[in-house]
Scaffold this motif. Structure first.
Motif, PDB file in Angstrom:
ATOM      1  N   ILE A  38       0.835  -1.201   0.000  1.00 28.87           N
ATOM      2  CA  ILE A  38       0.000   0.000   0.000  1.00 28.87           C
ATOM      3  C   ILE A  38       0.865   1.244   0.000  1.00 28.87           C
ATOM      4  O   ILE A  38       1.825   1.343   0.783  1.00 28.87           O
ATOM      5  CB  ILE A  38      -0.944   0.023   1.233  1.00 28.87           C
ATOM      6  N   LYS A  39       0.553   2.180  -0.884  1.00 27.86           N
ATOM      7  CA  LYS A  39       1.155   3.514  -0.858  1.00 27.86           C
ATOM      8  C   LYS A  39       0.284   4.367   0.051  1.00 27.86           C
ATOM      9  O   LYS A  39      -0.905   4.553  -0.202  1.00 27.86           O
ATOM     10  CB  LYS A  39       1.223   4.124  -2.246  1.00 27.86           C
ATOM     11  N   VAL A  40       0.866   4.887   1.121  1.00 32.16           N
ATOM     12  CA  VAL A  40       0.106   5.511   2.190  1.00 32.16           C
ATOM     13  C   VAL A  40      -0.175   6.977   1.871  1.00 32.16           C
ATOM     14  O   VAL A  40       0.695   7.709   1.397  1.00 32.16           O
ATOM     15  CB  VAL A  40       0.869   5.381   3.521  1.00 32.16           C
ATOM     16  N   GLN A  41      -1.415   7.390   2.159  1.00 36.27           N
ATOM     17  CA  GLN A  41      -1.821   8.782   1.997  1.00 36.27           C
ATOM     18  C   GLN A  41      -2.070   9.479   3.340  1.00 36.27           C
ATOM     19  O   GLN A  41      -1.783  10.660   3.488  1.00 36.27           O
ATOM     20  CB  GLN A  41      -3.082   8.854   1.136  1.00 36.27           C
ATOM     21  N   TYR A  42      -2.632   8.750   4.292  1.00 46.14           N
ATOM     22  CA  TYR A  42      -2.937   9.319   5.605  1.00 46.14           C
ATOM     23  C   TYR A  42      -2.528   8.349   6.709  1.00 46.14           C
ATOM     24  O   TYR A  42      -2.596   7.124   6.534  1.00 46.14           O
ATOM     25  CB  TYR A  42      -4.438   9.581   5.772  1.00 46.14           C
ATOM     26  N   LEU A  43      -2.143   8.901   7.847  1.00 44.73           N
ATOM     27  CA  LEU A  43      -1.888   8.142   9.066  1.00 44.73           C
ATOM     28  C   LEU A  43      -2.908   8.560  10.124  1.00 44.73           C
ATOM     29  O   LEU A  43      -3.221   9.745  10.251  1.00 44.73           O
ATOM     30  CB  LEU A  43      -0.485   8.423   9.616  1.00 44.73           C
ATOM     31  N   GLY A  44      -3.381   7.602  10.898  1.00 43.30           N
ATOM     32  CA  GLY A  44      -4.214   7.903  12.052  1.00 43.30           C
ATOM     33  C   GLY A  44      -3.369   7.879  13.313  1.00 43.30           C
ATOM     34  O   GLY A  44      -2.551   6.978  13.513  1.00 43.30           O
ATOM     35  N   VAL A  45      -3.532   8.888  14.168  1.00 47.69           N
ATOM     36  CA  VAL A  45      -2.768   8.999  15.416  1.00 47.69           C
ATOM     37  C   VAL A  45      -3.628   8.465  16.559  1.00 47.69           C
ATOM     38  O   VAL A  45      -4.776   8.889  16.739  1.00 47.69           O
ATOM     39  CB  VAL A  45      -2.363  10.459  15.690  1.00 47.69           C
ATOM     40  N   ASN A  46      -3.070   7.531  17.343  1.00 46.41           N
ATOM     41  CA  ASN A  46      -3.817   6.878  18.416  1.00 46.41           C
ATOM     42  C   ASN A  46      -2.967   6.774  19.676  1.00 46.41           C
ATOM     43  O   ASN A  46      -1.738   6.840  19.619  1.00 46.41           O
ATOM     44  CB  ASN A  46      -4.233   5.466  17.978  1.00 46.41           C
ATOM     45  N   PHE A  47      -3.631   6.563  20.799  1.00 46.92           N
ATOM     46  CA  PHE A  47      -2.907   6.426  22.065  1.00 46.92           C
ATOM     47  C   PHE A  47      -1.950   5.236  22.039  1.00 46.92           C
ATOM     48  O   PHE A  47      -0.908   5.269  22.699  1.00 46.92           O
ATOM     49  CB  PHE A  47      -3.884   6.300  23.239  1.00 46.92           C
ATOM     50  N   ILE A  48      -2.273   4.204  21.281  1.00 48.42           N
ATOM     51  CA  ILE A  48      -1.369   3.056  21.237  1.00 48.42           C
ATOM     52  C   ILE A  48       0.006   3.455  20.701  1.00 48.42           C
ATOM     53  O   ILE A  48       1.024   2.867  21.070  1.00 48.42           O
ATOM     54  CB  ILE A  48      -1.980   1.899  20.413  1.00 48.42           C
ATOM     55  N   ASP A  49       0.057   4.483  19.846  1.00 49.34           N
ATOM     56  CA  ASP A  49       1.350   4.974  19.362  1.00 49.34           C
ATOM     57  C   ASP A  49       2.207   5.460  20.524  1.00 49.34           C
ATOM     58  O   ASP A  49       3.424   5.234  20.565  1.00 49.34           O
ATOM     59  CB  ASP A  49       1.164   6.126  18.368  1.00 49.34           C
ATOM     60  N   THR A  50       1.560   6.135  21.472  1.00 52.73           N
ATOM     61  CA  THR A  50       2.298   6.652  22.633  1.00 52.73           C
ATOM     62  C   THR A  50       2.695   5.520  23.579  1.00 52.73           C
ATOM     63  O   THR A  50       3.718   5.617  24.255  1.00 52.73           O
ATOM     64  CB  THR A  50       1.478   7.706  23.391  1.00 52.73           C
ATOM     65  N   TYR A  51       1.882   4.439  23.625  1.00 50.76           N
ATOM     66  CA  TYR A  51       2.225   3.317  24.501  1.00 50.76           C
ATOM     67  C   TYR A  51       3.517   2.647  24.034  1.00 50.76           C
ATOM     68  O   TYR A  51       4.376   2.273  24.849  1.00 50.76           O
ATOM     69  CB  TYR A  51       1.099   2.278  24.543  1.00 50.76           C
ATOM     70  N   TYR A  52       3.676   2.497  22.713  1.00 49.60           N
ATOM     71  CA  TYR A  52       4.925   1.931  22.183  1.00 49.60           C
ATOM     72  C   TYR A  52       6.076   2.923  22.367  1.00 49.60           C
ATOM     73  O   TYR A  52       7.194   2.522  22.713  1.00 49.60           O
ATOM     74  CB  TYR A  52       4.766   1.574  20.707  1.00 49.60           C
TER      75      TYR A  52
END
Length: 341
Positions: A38-52
Motif C-alpha cells: 500500500i502507498k500511504v496517503q494518511y496516518l491515524g494517530v492513536n494512544f497506542i502509538d504513545t504506549y509503544y
C-alpha cells in the motif's frame, strides 16, 4: 513495477517522550507473497502509538516504526496462488489502485506491506480521510459495544473522555442503540461537542464530583457499563459508579496503566471486568469482514460521523506535536497525518 530502495517512516530509536520520535529513511519493505503493498496517503494517530513510544508496550526492535492505522491505495497484490484463490480474499475485491485502510502495526511510513486480512477495502461512499479517521476507533467502538458489553436500549452508559475520537464514536453508537449516555470531559467546549454528538449528560470532571453526579443521575443505582480509556486515575471510582451486575470495560491507559488489584474487588456487586483489545475481536477473516462492513455501513448512512481535529504534516515535528496534543487533553475528535496525495 519497480520500487525505490528506501522510504521515509516515523520511527523511534529508544523509548521515551515525544522527543524520541524521528522521521528517517529506512529500507523499502520486503513484500511477502501473501501481502498487499500500500502507498500511504494518511496516518491515524492513536494512544497506542504513545504506549509503544513510552515502552508500555515494548517495541520488538530499534529503530521501531510506530503507528497502527493508515490508509492509501494498493500498488501491489499478493502473488501467492493460495491467497489469490482463498474465498475470503476474493470477497474483498482487492485490485491495484483501489483505496484501502489498514490496521497494522508499524504502518506510519510511505509504503506498507501488510497481510491482506488486516486491510479493509474502502467503499465509494466513504472518503479516504473519513476511513482513516474512523478505522481503529470505529472498529473498537463497534466491537466493544457488541462483544465486551452489548449495549442495549434502556442501558445507562458512562463514557470517560467522551469528547475524544473514540468517545464521540461510542456516544453516537450507544445512542443509535437506544442507550442513555453520561460522559466525562475537561472543558465546557468539549462538553458542548459531546452533547452535539448525542451525549445526554456531560460531567466536567475538573470542577464537578463525577461519582456524586453519576449516582445522582442514576438515582443511586449506578450505570450498567463504564467504558474507561483513562485508566489509573478513574479505575477505583468506576467500581462505585457501577450498579449491581454492571460491567467495566477498561479501554485504555491515558493516565497510566491500572495497577494490579485483587479479584475480590468484583464481589461486592458481582461486577464484570474486561480489558479487551480490538484485534482479538477482528482476528479471523470473517470477523474482519463483518466488522469492516458494519463500520463502513454506519459511516455511509450517517449513524457514525467522524470529527477530524487537525491534519499534521508528515515530519518529525508534525508527528511529535500530534502526540503532544493527543496526550495533553486539548484535542477533540481524530488527529491525522497527511503523507501524500
Amino acid at each position: 513495477m519497480s520500487y525505490p530502495p528506501t522510504m521515509q517512516a516515523i520511527t523511534i530509536s529508544k523509548t521515551g517522550g515525544p522527543e524520541v520520535i524521528e522521521k528517517r529513511e529506512i529500507p523499502f519493505p520486503k513484500v511477502a507473497p501473501s501481502h498487499l503493498l500500500i502507498k500511504v496517503q494518511y496516518l491515524g494517530v492513536n494512544f497506542i502509538d504513545t504506549y509503544y513510544r513510552e515502552g508500555i508496550y515494548p517495541p520488538s526492535e530499534f529503530p521501531f516504526v510506530i503507528g497502527k492505522e493508515s490508509a492509501g491505495v494498493i500498488v501491489g497484490l499478493p502473488t501467492d496462488e493460495a491467497v489469490l484463490n482463498d474465498p475470503d480474499y476474493k470477497k474483498r475485491g482487492y485490485k491495484e489502485g483501489s483505496r484501502v485502510a489498514l490496521d497494522y502495526l508499524s504502518s506510519h511510513a510511505e509504503y506498507v506491506a501488510a497481510p491482506w486480512k488486516t486491510v479493509y477495502p474502502i467503499p465509494d461512499s466513504v472518503s479516504t480521510l473519513t476511513a482513516v479517521s474512523a478505522l481503529v476507533q470505529g472498529l473498537t467502538a463497534i466491537s466493544f459495544m457488541e462483544e465486551a458489553y452489548n449495549v442495549q436500549k434502556g442501558d445507562i452508559i458512562l463514557i470517560h473522555t467522551v469528547a475524544g475520537g473514540l468517545g464521540l464514536l461510542m456516544t453516537q453508537l450507544a445512542k443509535s442503540r437506544g442507550a442513555t449516555v453520561i460522559g466525562t470531559t475537561s472543558t465546557p467546549e468539549k462538553a458542548a461537542l459531546a452533547k452535539a454528538n448525542g451525549a445526554d449528560h456531560v460531567i466536567l470532571y475538573k470542577s464537578e464530583d463525577t461519582v456524586a453526579r453519576v449516582l445522582e443521575l442514576t438515582n443511586g443505582e449506578g450505570v450498567h457499563a463504564v467504558f474507561d480509556g483513562v485508566g489509573k486515575d478513574t479505575f477505583d471510582s468506576d467500581f462505585v459508579m457501577l450498579r449491581r451486575k454492571g460491567t467495566l470495560v477498561s479501554v485504555g491507559n491515558a493516565s497510566g496503566a491500572v495497577p494490579p488489584f485483587p479479584p475480590i474487588k468484583l464481589v461486592q456487586k458481582n461486577l464484570k471486568l474486561l480489558r479487551p483489545t480490538m484485534n482479538n475481536y477482528t482476528y479471523t477473516p470473517a470477523e474482519v469482514l463483518y466488522y469492516g462492513n458494519a463500520l463502513f455501513s454506519l459511516l455511509a448512512d450517517g449513524t457514525l460521523k467522524t470529527q477530524v481535529f487537525k491534519e499534521y504534516p508528515f515530519t518529525t515535528e508534525g508527528v511529535r506535536q500530534a502526540q503532544i496534543d493527543l496526550t495533553g487533553g486539548k484535542t477533540t475528535g481524530k488527529l491525522v497525518v497527511k503523507v501524500s496525495d
